[in-house]
Motif scaffolding. Structure first.
Motif, short mmCIF file in Angstrom:
data_model
loop_
_atom_site.label_atom_id
_atom_site.label_comp_id
_atom_site.label_asym_id
_atom_site.label_seq_id
_atom_site.Cartn_x
_atom_site.Cartn_y
_atom_site.Cartn_z
N UNK A 114 0.86 -1.17 0.00
CA UNK A 114 0.00 0.00 0.00
C UNK A 114 0.89 1.22 0.00
N UNK A 115 0.35 2.32 -0.38
CA UNK A 115 1.11 3.56 -0.34
C UNK A 115 1.22 3.95 1.12
N UNK A 116 2.42 4.09 1.57
CA UNK A 116 2.65 4.40 2.98
C UNK A 116 2.19 5.82 3.29
N UNK A 117 1.63 5.99 4.45
CA UNK A 117 1.27 7.34 4.86
C UNK A 117 2.55 8.08 5.17
N UNK A 118 2.43 9.32 5.50
CA UNK A 118 3.60 10.16 5.74
C UNK A 118 4.59 9.56 6.71
N UNK A 119 4.11 8.80 7.70
CA UNK A 119 5.04 8.24 8.69
C UNK A 119 5.42 6.80 8.39
N UNK A 120 4.89 6.19 7.30
CA UNK A 120 5.31 4.86 6.92
C UNK A 120 4.69 3.74 7.74
N UNK A 121 3.64 4.00 8.51
CA UNK A 121 3.05 2.96 9.38
C UNK A 121 2.49 1.79 8.59
N UNK A 122 1.85 2.04 7.44
CA UNK A 122 1.23 0.94 6.68
C UNK A 122 2.28 -0.06 6.21
N UNK A 123 3.39 0.42 5.68
CA UNK A 123 4.46 -0.46 5.22
C UNK A 123 5.07 -1.21 6.38
N UNK A 124 5.24 -0.55 7.51
CA UNK A 124 5.81 -1.18 8.69
C UNK A 124 4.92 -2.32 9.17
N UNK A 125 3.60 -2.11 9.15
CA UNK A 125 2.67 -3.18 9.58
C UNK A 125 2.75 -4.38 8.65
N UNK A 126 2.88 -4.15 7.36
CA UNK A 126 2.97 -5.26 6.41
C UNK A 126 4.24 -6.06 6.66
N UNK A 127 5.34 -5.38 6.84
CA UNK A 127 6.62 -6.06 7.09
C UNK A 127 6.55 -6.84 8.41
#
Length: 191
Positions: A165-178
């Motif tokens: 997903x496109x990460x929000x400004x703080x990158x939380x979405x990508x961090x959750x996926x990882x």
């Protein structure tokens, strides 16, 4: 009784209704009035263009087919000049009467007039007779040109890679996926 003649000529504004019906599957999806307006603009543009021509074939004095001819390049990357043979179409009940051959003869003449050595055309994949006709004339498949709407491609891309997903400004979405993937790996290794 003499054999019927196929005659080719440049399209005129009086051919609009015929062309709109003949090319209905090739025109943009719109109201018939919009399609006729598109064809009107095309015929007016072609009238003043040395590198475009719309040809109408007549069989026994009645319109039987048409084609748009354009001088162009093979592609934006391959700059070899070619004549694009766009929507060569014959009225269904007049097929196998030499109309298609006459349209392709007009394309050859147009290419020779411009000193161009190649012709290119596109035929819909399901048009078996048209594909066979072009193959008999020596056309070979070079590419498959596909179209799709932007929303359809977007939905398919998201469906194929649900974890991205496109990460929000703080990158939380990508961090959750990882983190979820690491957790799944650990549980597989432990089990």
């Amino acid at each position: 009784m003499g054999r019927s003649q196929v005659v080719v000529r440049d399209a005129v504004l009086g051919d609009l209704d015929f062309l709109a019906e003949l090319w209905s599957s090739s025109l943009r999806r719109a109201e018939p009035g919009v399609q006729v307006a598109d064809l009107t603009a095309l015929l007016l543009r072609v009238e003043h263009s040395p590198v475009q021509r719309v040809v109408v074939a007549e069989y026994d004095g009645r319109p039987a087919g048409a084609v748009l001819l354009e001088v162009d390049t093979v592609s934006s990357l391959n700059l070899e000049p070619t004549v694009r043979v766009v929507s060569p179409t014959v009225v269904p009940d007049l097929r196998r009467h030499g109309v298609g051959h006459a349209l392709m003869e007009a394309a050859l003449g147009f290419a020779e007039q411009h000193g161009i050595a190649t012709l290119g055309t596109a035929v819909t994949p399901g048009a078996r007779d048209s594909n066979r006709f072009m193959a008999r004339l020596g056309f070979s498949a070079q590419a498959t040109y596909r179209l799709a709407s932007v929303p359809a491609v977007r939905a398919r891309l998201r469906g194929q890679r649900p974890g991205l997903t496109v990460a929000s400004g703080n990158g939380r979405a990508a961090t959750r996926v990882i983190a979820a993937r690491r957790s799944m790996r650990r549980s597989r290794a432990a089990g």
